[in-house]
Design an enzyme around this catalytic site. Structure first.
Site: not given
Ligand code: NAD
Length: 371
Positions: A194, A251
């Site tokens: 990001k 994850d």
């Protein structure tokens, strides 16, 4: 004939049942391979180790893991150990192994077997033939960065802090794992971060770009924002080959990718350490993605495929035995094509079998393929 040492840590619940089938597969491979012998040692981990020794992983089991050529791990946990101290809960055994073995690279394939394409929540044409590898950084990032705390402010309000932290070498080494893997697959890496809102994303992007240039310029590289990556995974997953990403995004993205393929009982994983500078030897641990499934433990209901496929990953990534790994994967595909299903992947018109019968059927196909 080469000899390899495997440490089997079945753990708790269905970990024990699935590992039993893996031990049978290893025995079969020893008979049919003709070029290697796997010697196995067993030890306790998780709740089973707490019951026997008062800790979820003994120093002696840890030493065996450090000395083994690879560790095959089942699953840990269960309500029986809900009240033990946090530091010695069953999962702490696995975390200790990951930490002390330096397992920084987590490989999670999302493969859709043709026979199971209808079990996915997406349309068959979107997932049939799907083969993605998610490479997740496992020992850094926001799960470990300091400060990590909840503090009470002067006005009585509480404030929680987690720290997303990455250094150049942590990003570089995980990027290299992804480029190496892509080189043996479809030669394409997507790096997800990001960078639009996070400094760690900016550095991630820069280091992956530089590593690509110096280490693997012939591999295709695309950068993708992690939120867009999540969207693309459910829109058009087959556009991906290898996705490399940090601990937190990995994850989430690996769980999303995993469910494209049907059941938890089908999903293997590998965790790798850094290669030794002198010998090239790298520590490794292979485990199914699922937990100990106390709801079905001890009833011959568990799907052993995730654990068996984890052993196949060990053959591929630790022992360089791609042909044998392919044979196990093919044996699994053949059993599914025969219509055999454990309860978790049962479909109309198929034949439901238990853990043992599924393991035996895979072995039968393995013997035929090896003949
Ligand atoms: P789980 O993965 O054990 O089970 C989730 C659901 O999926 C259950 O309904 C279970 O029956 C089913 N399932 C999972 N694996 C299956 C298989 N191979 N075949 C058929 N069905 C299967 O997750 P959970 O229920 O959230 O956790 C149970 C225990 O496992 C907890 O103590 C948890 O902490 C632990 N856990 C351990 C690990 C690990 O050892 N790596 C991972 C996740 C959870």
């Amino acid at each position: 004939m080469a000899t390899h040492q495997l440490l089997l840590l079945p753990g708790d619940g269905i970990g024990v049942e699935a590992m039993h089938e893996v031990a049978n597969i290893i025995e079969t491979l020893n008979k049919v391979s003709g070029k290697v012998v796997f010697e196995t040692e067993h030890d306790l981990v998780g709740g089973a180790a707490i019951d026997a020794h008062g800790v979820p992983l003994t120093e002696s089991a840890l030493k065996k893991a450090l000395n083994a050529d690879a560790v095959i791990f089942g699953a840990v946990g269960g309500s029986k150990w809900d009240d033990v101290a946090y530091e010695i809960r069953p999962e702490a055994g696995l975390l200790r192994l990951r930490k002390d073995l330096g397992l920084f690279a987590n490989l999670r394939p999302a493969i859709c077997y043709p026979a199971l394409a209808d079990a996915s929540s997406l349309k068959r044409e979107l997932v049939e033939g799907l083969d993605i590898m998610i490479v997740r950084e496992l020992t850094g990032g926001v799960y470990f960065g300091e400060p990590k705390e909840i503090v009470t402010l002067e006005n009585g309000e509480k404030r929680a802090i987690d720290t997303q932290l990455y250094t150049t070498h942590e990003i570089e080494r995980i990027a290299k794992v992804a480029f190496d893997l892509a080189g043996k697959r479809q030669n394409k890496v997507h790096s997800a971060e990001k960078r639009n809102v996070m400094k760690s994303g900016v550095l991630w992007n820069e280091v992956v770009t530089a590593t690509h240039k110096s280490y693997a310029p012939s591999v295709g590289l695309e950068h993708i924002l992690a939120d867009n990556c999540a969207m693309q995974l459910v829109r058009n997953p087959k556009q991906f080959d290898v996705i490399v990403t940090d601990n937190l995004f990995g994850d989430v993205l690996s769980d999303a990718a995993a469910m494209l393929t049907g059941s938890l009982g089908m999903l293997p994983s590998a965790s790798l350490g850094a290669p030794d500078e002198k010998t090239g030897r790298r520590l490794s641990l292979y485990e199914p993605v699922h937990g100990s499934a106390p709801d079905i433990a001890g009833q011959d209901l568990a799907n052993p495929i995730a654990t068996i496929a984890s052993f196949a990953m060990a053959l591929r990534y630790t022992f360089n035995m791609g042909q044998e790994a392919d044979m196990i994967d093919q044996a699994i595909a053949n059993v599914l094509a025969d219509g055999l299903r454990t309860a978790d992947i049962m479909q109309d018109g198929m034949t439901q079998v238990g853990t043992k019968a599924m393991g035996a059927a895979i072995i039968k196909h393995l013997e035929t393929l090896a003949a």
